[in-house]
Design an enzyme around this catalytic site. Structure first.
Site, PDB file in Angstrom:
ATOM      1  N   ASP A   1       0.830  -1.203   0.000  1.00  0.00           N
ATOM      2  CA  ASP A   1       0.000   0.000   0.000  1.00  0.00           C
ATOM      3  C   ASP A   1       0.866   1.256   0.000  1.00  0.00           C
ATOM      4  O   ASP A   1       0.539   2.247  -0.657  1.00  0.00           O
ATOM      5  CB  ASP A   1      -0.916   0.013   1.234  1.00  0.00           C
ATOM      6  CG  ASP A   1      -2.033  -1.020   1.133  1.00  0.00           C
ATOM      7  OD1 ASP A   1      -2.186  -1.623   0.055  1.00  0.00           O
ATOM      8  OD2 ASP A   1      -2.747  -1.221   2.138  1.00  0.00           O
ATOM      9  N   ALA A   2       1.958   1.204   0.740  1.00  0.00           N
ATOM     10  CA  ALA A   2       2.832   2.376   0.840  1.00  0.00           C
ATOM     11  C   ALA A   2       3.429   2.728  -0.523  1.00  0.00           C
ATOM     12  O   ALA A   2       3.497   3.905  -0.903  1.00  0.00           O
ATOM     13  CB  ALA A   2       3.943   2.115   1.853  1.00  0.00           C
TER      14      ALA A   2
ATOM     15  N   TYR B   1       2.185   1.922  -3.480  1.00  0.00           N
ATOM     16  CA  TYR B   1       1.078   2.395  -4.320  1.00  0.00           C
ATOM     17  C   TYR B   1       0.769   3.860  -4.012  1.00  0.00           C
ATOM     18  O   TYR B   1       0.641   4.684  -4.921  1.00  0.00           O
ATOM     19  CB  TYR B   1      -0.164   1.531  -4.084  1.00  0.00           C
ATOM     20  CG  TYR B   1      -1.381   1.969  -4.862  1.00  0.00           C
ATOM     21  CD1 TYR B   1      -1.653   1.476  -6.130  1.00  0.00           C
ATOM     22  CD2 TYR B   1      -2.273   2.901  -4.327  1.00  0.00           C
ATOM     23  CE1 TYR B   1      -2.757   1.896  -6.855  1.00  0.00           C
ATOM     24  CE2 TYR B   1      -3.385   3.328  -5.035  1.00  0.00           C
ATOM     25  CZ  TYR B   1      -3.628   2.819  -6.292  1.00  0.00           C
ATOM     26  OH  TYR B   1      -4.720   3.241  -6.997  1.00  0.00           O
ATOM     27  N   ASP B   2       0.657   4.188  -2.728  1.00  0.00           N
ATOM     28  CA  ASP B   2       0.330   5.563  -2.321  1.00  0.00           C
ATOM     29  C   ASP B   2       1.409   6.549  -2.779  1.00  0.00           C
ATOM     30  O   ASP B   2       1.111   7.675  -3.191  1.00  0.00           O
ATOM     31  CB  ASP B   2       0.169   5.645  -0.801  1.00  0.00           C
ATOM     32  CG  ASP B   2      -1.070   4.906  -0.313  1.00  0.00           C
ATOM     33  OD1 ASP B   2      -1.968   4.638  -1.136  1.00  0.00           O
ATOM     34  OD2 ASP B   2      -1.137   4.581   0.894  1.00  0.00           O
TER      35      ASP B   2
ATOM     36  N   SER C   1     -36.689  -3.704 -18.494  1.00  0.00           N
ATOM     37  CA  SER C   1     -36.757  -4.236 -17.139  1.00  0.00           C
ATOM     38  C   SER C   1     -37.020  -5.747 -17.238  1.00  0.00           C
ATOM     39  O   SER C   1     -37.101  -6.290 -18.343  1.00  0.00           O
ATOM     40  CB  SER C   1     -37.853  -3.532 -16.335  1.00  0.00           C
ATOM     41  OG  SER C   1     -39.080  -3.602 -17.034  1.00  0.00           O
TER      42      SER C   1
ATOM     43  N   GLU D   1     -28.194 -16.091 -12.070  1.00  0.00           N
ATOM     44  CA  GLU D   1     -27.384 -15.043 -11.449  1.00  0.00           C
ATOM     45  C   GLU D   1     -28.138 -14.458 -10.261  1.00  0.00           C
ATOM     46  O   GLU D   1     -29.372 -14.425 -10.267  1.00  0.00           O
ATOM     47  CB  GLU D   1     -27.101 -13.923 -12.468  1.00  0.00           C
ATOM     48  CG  GLU D   1     -26.446 -14.408 -13.756  1.00  0.00           C
ATOM     49  CD  GLU D   1     -26.515 -13.363 -14.862  1.00  0.00           C
ATOM     50  OE1 GLU D   1     -26.304 -12.182 -14.571  1.00  0.00           O
ATOM     51  OE2 GLU D   1     -26.782 -13.743 -16.014  1.00  0.00           O
TER      52      GLU D   1
ATOM     53  N   LYS E   1     -29.562 -11.389  -8.124  1.00  0.00           N
ATOM     54  CA  LYS E   1     -30.088 -10.083  -8.550  1.00  0.00           C
ATOM     55  C   LYS E   1     -29.645  -9.021  -7.547  1.00  0.00           C
ATOM     56  O   LYS E   1     -30.205  -8.901  -6.464  1.00  0.00           O
ATOM     57  CB  LYS E   1     -31.614 -10.137  -8.648  1.00  0.00           C
ATOM     58  CG  LYS E   1     -32.235  -8.903  -9.275  1.00  0.00           C
ATOM     59  CD  LYS E   1     -33.736  -9.123  -9.496  1.00  0.00           C
ATOM     60  CE  LYS E   1     -34.362  -7.917 -10.182  1.00  0.00           C
ATOM     61  NZ  LYS E   1     -34.354  -6.733  -9.318  1.00  0.00           N
TER      62      LYS E   1
ATOM     63  N   ASP F   1     -29.170  -5.665  -5.589  1.00  0.00           N
ATOM     64  CA  ASP F   1     -30.081  -4.569  -5.268  1.00  0.00           C
ATOM     65  C   ASP F   1     -29.312  -3.255  -5.367  1.00  0.00           C
ATOM     66  O   ASP F   1     -28.794  -2.730  -4.377  1.00  0.00           O
ATOM     67  CB  ASP F   1     -30.653  -4.759  -3.860  1.00  0.00           C
ATOM     68  CG  ASP F   1     -31.950  -3.980  -3.674  1.00  0.00           C
ATOM     69  OD1 ASP F   1     -32.456  -3.437  -4.660  1.00  0.00           O
ATOM     70  OD2 ASP F   1     -32.450  -3.935  -2.536  1.00  0.00           O
TER      71      ASP F   1
ATOM     72  N   ARG G   1     -29.804   3.800 -16.073  1.00  0.00           N
ATOM     73  CA  ARG G   1     -30.896   3.249 -16.879  1.00  0.00           C
ATOM     74  C   ARG G   1     -31.959   4.303 -17.158  1.00  0.00           C
ATOM     75  O   ARG G   1     -32.517   4.363 -18.243  1.00  0.00           O
ATOM     76  CB  ARG G   1     -31.536   2.061 -16.153  1.00  0.00           C
ATOM     77  CG  ARG G   1     -32.704   1.455 -16.914  1.00  0.00           C
ATOM     78  CD  ARG G   1     -33.364   0.315 -16.148  1.00  0.00           C
ATOM     79  NE  ARG G   1     -34.455  -0.241 -16.927  1.00  0.00           N
ATOM     80  CZ  ARG G   1     -35.697   0.239 -16.946  1.00  0.00           C
ATOM     81  NH1 ARG G   1     -35.992   1.280 -16.207  1.00  0.00           N
ATOM     82  NH2 ARG G   1     -36.631  -0.319 -17.683  1.00  0.00           N
TER      83      ARG G   1
ATOM     84  N   TYR H   1     -23.232  -7.682 -16.184  1.00  0.00           N
ATOM     85  CA  TYR H   1     -23.940  -8.933 -16.441  1.00  0.00           C
ATOM     86  C   TYR H   1     -24.566  -9.057 -17.829  1.00  0.00           C
ATOM     87  O   TYR H   1     -25.256 -10.024 -18.107  1.00  0.00           O
ATOM     88  CB  TYR H   1     -25.030  -9.144 -15.395  1.00  0.00           C
ATOM     89  CG  TYR H   1     -25.980  -7.973 -15.211  1.00  0.00           C
ATOM     90  CD1 TYR H   1     -26.845  -7.564 -16.222  1.00  0.00           C
ATOM     91  CD2 TYR H   1     -26.026  -7.279 -14.006  1.00  0.00           C
ATOM     92  CE1 TYR H   1     -27.710  -6.509 -16.061  1.00  0.00           C
ATOM     93  CE2 TYR H   1     -26.899  -6.217 -13.819  1.00  0.00           C
ATOM     94  CZ  TYR H   1     -27.737  -5.838 -14.850  1.00  0.00           C
ATOM     95  OH  TYR H   1     -28.598  -4.775 -14.677  1.00  0.00           O
TER      96      TYR H   1
ATOM     97  N   LYS I   1     -31.705 -16.493 -17.151  1.00  0.00           N
ATOM     98  CA  LYS I   1     -31.691 -16.104 -18.571  1.00  0.00           C
ATOM     99  C   LYS I   1     -31.436 -17.329 -19.438  1.00  0.00           C
ATOM    100  O   LYS I   1     -30.602 -18.182 -19.091  1.00  0.00           O
ATOM    101  CB  LYS I   1     -30.559 -15.105 -18.846  1.00  0.00           C
ATOM    102  CG  LYS I   1     -30.645 -13.799 -18.086  1.00  0.00           C
ATOM    103  CD  LYS I   1     -29.409 -12.943 -18.361  1.00  0.00           C
ATOM    104  CE  LYS I   1     -29.432 -11.675 -17.523  1.00  0.00           C
ATOM    105  NZ  LYS I   1     -28.179 -10.921 -17.619  1.00  0.00           N
TER     106      LYS I   1
ATOM    107  N   LYS J   1     -38.229 -13.365  -7.349  1.00  0.00           N
ATOM    108  CA  LYS J   1     -38.115 -12.514  -6.165  1.00  0.00           C
ATOM    109  C   LYS J   1     -38.277 -13.354  -4.901  1.00  0.00           C
ATOM    110  O   LYS J   1     -39.202 -14.164  -4.800  1.00  0.00           O
ATOM    111  CB  LYS J   1     -39.168 -11.397  -6.191  1.00  0.00           C
ATOM    112  CG  LYS J   1     -39.110 -10.518  -7.425  1.00  0.00           C
ATOM    113  CD  LYS J   1     -37.768  -9.841  -7.623  1.00  0.00           C
ATOM    114  CE  LYS J   1     -37.562  -8.684  -6.680  1.00  0.00           C
ATOM    115  NZ  LYS J   1     -38.326  -7.490  -7.032  1.00  0.00           N
TER     116      LYS J   1
ATOM    117  N   CYS K   1     -65.008  14.234   1.338  1.00  0.00           N
ATOM    118  CA  CYS K   1     -63.600  14.485   1.039  1.00  0.00           C
ATOM    119  C   CYS K   1     -62.990  15.335   2.161  1.00  0.00           C
ATOM    120  O   CYS K   1     -63.550  16.388   2.518  1.00  0.00           O
ATOM    121  CB  CYS K   1     -63.471  15.213  -0.291  1.00  0.00           C
ATOM    122  SG  CYS K   1     -61.771  15.715  -0.664  1.00  0.00           S
TER     123      CYS K   1
ATOM    124  N   CYS L   1     -61.999  19.009   0.309  1.00  0.00           N
ATOM    125  CA  CYS L   1     -62.983  19.950  -0.242  1.00  0.00           C
ATOM    126  C   CYS L   1     -64.369  19.752   0.355  1.00  0.00           C
ATOM    127  O   CYS L   1     -65.279  20.522   0.075  1.00  0.00           O
ATOM    128  CB  CYS L   1     -63.046  19.830  -1.763  1.00  0.00           C
ATOM    129  SG  CYS L   1     -63.758  18.271  -2.348  1.00  0.00           S
TER     130      CYS L   1
ATOM    131  N   CYS M   1     -63.195  11.326  -5.104  1.00  0.00           N
ATOM    132  CA  CYS M   1     -63.710  12.686  -5.003  1.00  0.00           C
ATOM    133  C   CYS M   1     -63.855  13.185  -6.436  1.00  0.00           C
ATOM    134  O   CYS M   1     -62.865  13.237  -7.169  1.00  0.00           O
ATOM    135  CB  CYS M   1     -62.748  13.586  -4.221  1.00  0.00           C
ATOM    136  SG  CYS M   1     -63.202  15.339  -4.285  1.00  0.00           S
TER     137      CYS M   1
ATOM    138  N   CYS N   1     -61.172  20.267  -6.287  1.00  0.00           N
ATOM    139  CA  CYS N   1     -60.630  19.800  -5.005  1.00  0.00           C
ATOM    140  C   CYS N   1     -59.152  20.193  -4.912  1.00  0.00           C
ATOM    141  O   CYS N   1     -58.358  19.842  -5.802  1.00  0.00           O
ATOM    142  CB  CYS N   1     -60.773  18.287  -4.886  1.00  0.00           C
ATOM    143  SG  CYS N   1     -59.979  17.597  -3.408  1.00  0.00           S
TER     144      CYS N   1
END
Length: 671
Positions: A35-36, A38-39, A84, A115, A117, A119, A138, A224, A288, A312, A406, A409, A422, A427
């Protein structure tokens, strides 16, 4: 001989070294330097770039730390629509999916790529001449936002690849669980609101105008899909994934190529168990068809491919208390009850409100204020009350009385087909919600006009109808007197309103809030009529013949444009300089057998009528709902009725699917 530019030479050396070390560390998890070291190299490159800014390349490793600040995100039109995925929720639906695929392809057993999914937020990256050119969200599938600067801060994404062809890859940008925990700990320390879940955190981080903020959020990405895989020489989805992995893209190691639906089900059961142990959130699985040569045979709906499905996971459930029930009246007048809940975390989100759908829903579950209820997220997205925990009910709890007037109104509410409305056009709640919808990202997408500000503008009398947004410049002093609004905010708001005048026609049509006309139908209307004036002057028969419109929606459109106040809105929009023409030129269809022919569908087909209609209309054919002498041909499925009989009497050409499909496939080759 030109003198050697030592700075330029060293910058190139450092760039190559650091890009290689990034790949080793973040993708291969196998660093070859400390790391040193690289830095130290990174610091040297930063110093050289500050000394010689003209030598800094867009793809410099220093871009990983961000620093570019934008005023807004440019729009990007996707080369191919980012579809989608349709959802299924149980084994039976997975078996039905497989049965449909086998029927359409004639295969006894189908190979699938399974695969997890992720989130997160769907993104596209395009490479040209071996270099990252543009990255976009997207968006609505047609148009996304340019997030190139922010995507470049994700250290696992290659800046350059060893392929000079234009290549697009699609995937998911996400926030690992560890990054979310670290981010929320920092926000809590600073007194800032916490992110409810990793998806919201990823979306908010990727849409930061300052890429240095994005860099600190430690986002990740999995890739993907390759939209042009067939054109690039691949016939299998799995082959395309292996290839982009060889180019340096991070693909998900949890994916698995399986043979047949039984192996899909085994994969599904396995990841039910593994879900919580993964270092990132998943909300299901994606299955798929692996052979991409079958995709056109299997086909597409308007929104989703039919060759893939998203399974899901069953929703997580929690118990919480109903503290109250709030009634809202939407832009169409529909009355919607919402449960106000004691906050509880469900599937990673903190939930304090849940829809109760309508009066019948409350009665059927006998939901009372003070009740304890089980709560889950329908499809892992929408909070929904499952049932009342009767054993915990307070004996003094009274049945909930749905209002008869309502609350805004005070007009009498009406019951229509199981829903409460309504019907008062004046309204204030209906008007406010219509205005909120007009400026939302579903319609005109005017940044800076949030729900509370729109409500304040309405209550102050500055905006009563949608065209009034475009005269707000006349009320600058009034705006600046409102709480929390300064000159900079007001000027940014005016810029956003002015820019929205250039929006495409479908956005304005959607913003009009015509009953039953959402974004999808608005696009169909804009593509067909090309101008707002043509739509205003259309007749019911022409509208009803369009895909995704139909008789009821057609009637609503015609009724809408008969109202003097709506015609006045249209007149004002034009006077105020809003675009009222379709900016996307009408697609010219090459000559083929179907171009210009009027057709009618009847009976049951192997695909939905909408899907077949879209396919024929893409070839230039014209859909009609009734048979007449002007009809060119009828496509008749099983159990065809009076339309087939009439076609035979008029001696009109009649096809079944078996005879028409070769003609369709031949015509599609010309497009």
């Amino acid at each position: 001989m030109e003198p050697i530019d030592r700075d330029k030479q060293r910058i190139q050396e450092l760039t190559e070294l650091l890009n290689r070390y990034n790949y080793e560390y973040y993708v291969n998890d196998n660093p070859s330097v400390s790391d040193a070291e690289y830095d130290s190299l990174m610091e040297e490159l930063q110093l050289l770039e500050r000394k010689r800014p003209e030598l800094k390349d867009k793809h410099s490793p220093t871009s990983r730390v961000g620093g570019g600040v934008l005023t807004n995100f440019k729009k990007v039109t996707h080369k191919k629509y980012m579809l989608s995925i349709a959802d299924v929720f149980n084994e039976d639906e997975l078996f039905n999916f497989d049965a449909t695929i086998r029927k359409l392809t004639g295969l006894k057993v189908v190979d699938y790529m399974c695969e997890v999914k992720i989130d997160g937020l769907a993104c596209s990256i395009i490479y040209k001449d071996g270099k990252l050119d543009i990255a976009s969200t997207r968006g609505d599938g047609y148009i996304g936002e340019d997030v190139t600067n922010n995507v470049m801060t994700i250290k696992t994404i290659p800046f350059t690849i060893n392929d000079k062809r234009e290549i697009e890859v699609r995937g998911e940008v996400y926030m690992p669980k560890a990054s979310l925990a670290s981010l929320n700990a920092e926000r809590e320390k600073n007194g800032e609101p916490l992110f409810a879940n990793a998806r919201n955190a990823a979306a908010g981080s990727l849409r930061q105008l300052d890429s240095a903020v994005t860099a600190k959020r430690k986002l990740e990405a999995f890739w993907y899909y390759v939209p042009d895989a067939l054109e690039l020489g691949f016939t299998k989805h799995s082959e395309a994934l292996n290839y982009i992995q060889s180019l340096g893209f991070r693909t998900n190691p949890e994916r698995r190529l399986v043979h047949g639906i039984d192996e899909v089900i085994s994969y599904m059961h396995e990841y039910h168990q593994k879900r919580s142990s993964l270092p990132y959130d998943i909300d299901g699985l994606v299955i798929k068809v692996d052979d991409m040569r079958l995709y056109d045979i299997i086909g597409y709906t308007m929104k989703t491919p039919k060759w893939e499905i998203a399974y899901k996971f069953p929703p997580e459930e929690q118990i919480t208390q109903v503290l109250g029930i709030e009634i809202s009246v939407g832009r169409t007048g529909r009355v919607s009850p919402t449960a106000i809940l004691a906050p509880v975390r469900v599937s990673g989100s903190l939930i304090s409100r849940a829809t109760l759908n309508n009066e019948d829903f409350i009665k059927s579950k006998d939901i009372r204020i003070g009740d304890y209820v089980s709560l889950h997220k329908a499809g892992d997205v929408i909070p929904e009350v499952e049932k009342v925990i009767l054993e915990r009910r307070n004996k003094d709890a009274l049945p909930y009385q749905f209002p008869t007037d309502c609350p805004y109104c005070h007009e009498k509410l009406q019951r229509i087909q199981g829903q409460t409305f309504c019907k008062n056009d004046q309204c204030p709640s209906r008007n406010i919600n219509s205005l909120i919808f007009f400026v939302s990202d579903q319609a005109m997408d005017i940044k800076g006009l949030g729900d509370k500000l729109v409500e304040s503008l309405f209550n102050e009398g500055l905006v009563k109808r949608a065209p009034d947004f475009y005269t707000l410049k006349e009320h600058k002093e009034d705006l600046m007197m409102m709480d929390g609004i300064g000159e900079k905010t007001v000027n940014s708001l005016f810029d956003a309103i002015e820019n929205s005048k250039k929006n495409d026609l479908y956005m304005l049509i959607c913003g009009l809030a015509i009953p039953l006309v959402g974004k999808k139908t608005a696009i169909v209307l804009a593509d067909h009529f090309q101008t707002l004036d043509a739509l205003v002057n259309s007749d019911e028969n022409e509208l009803a013949a369009l895909m995704d419109v139909g008789e009821i929606t057609a009637r609503k459109i015609v009724e809408y444009f008969k109202a003097p106040e709506h015609l006045d809105d249209v007149r004002r929009f034009k006077e105020l300089g809003l675009n009222t023409i379709n900016l996307k030129p009408k697609k010219e269809v090459p000559d083929n057998y179907f171009k210009g022919k009027k057709f009618v569908l009847t009976g049951t087909l192997s695909v939905t009528r909408d899907e077949m209609t879209k396919r024929l209309e893409n070839l230039g054919a014209i859909s009609s709902s009734s048979v007449s002498k002007a009809t060119s041909f009828v496509l008749a499925g099983e159990a065809s009725g009076s339309k087939l009989t009439k076609a035979q009497k008029l001696n009109i050409t009649v096809y079944d699917e078996e005879t028409i499909m070769p003609l369709i496939l031949e015509a599609e080759k010309k497009i």
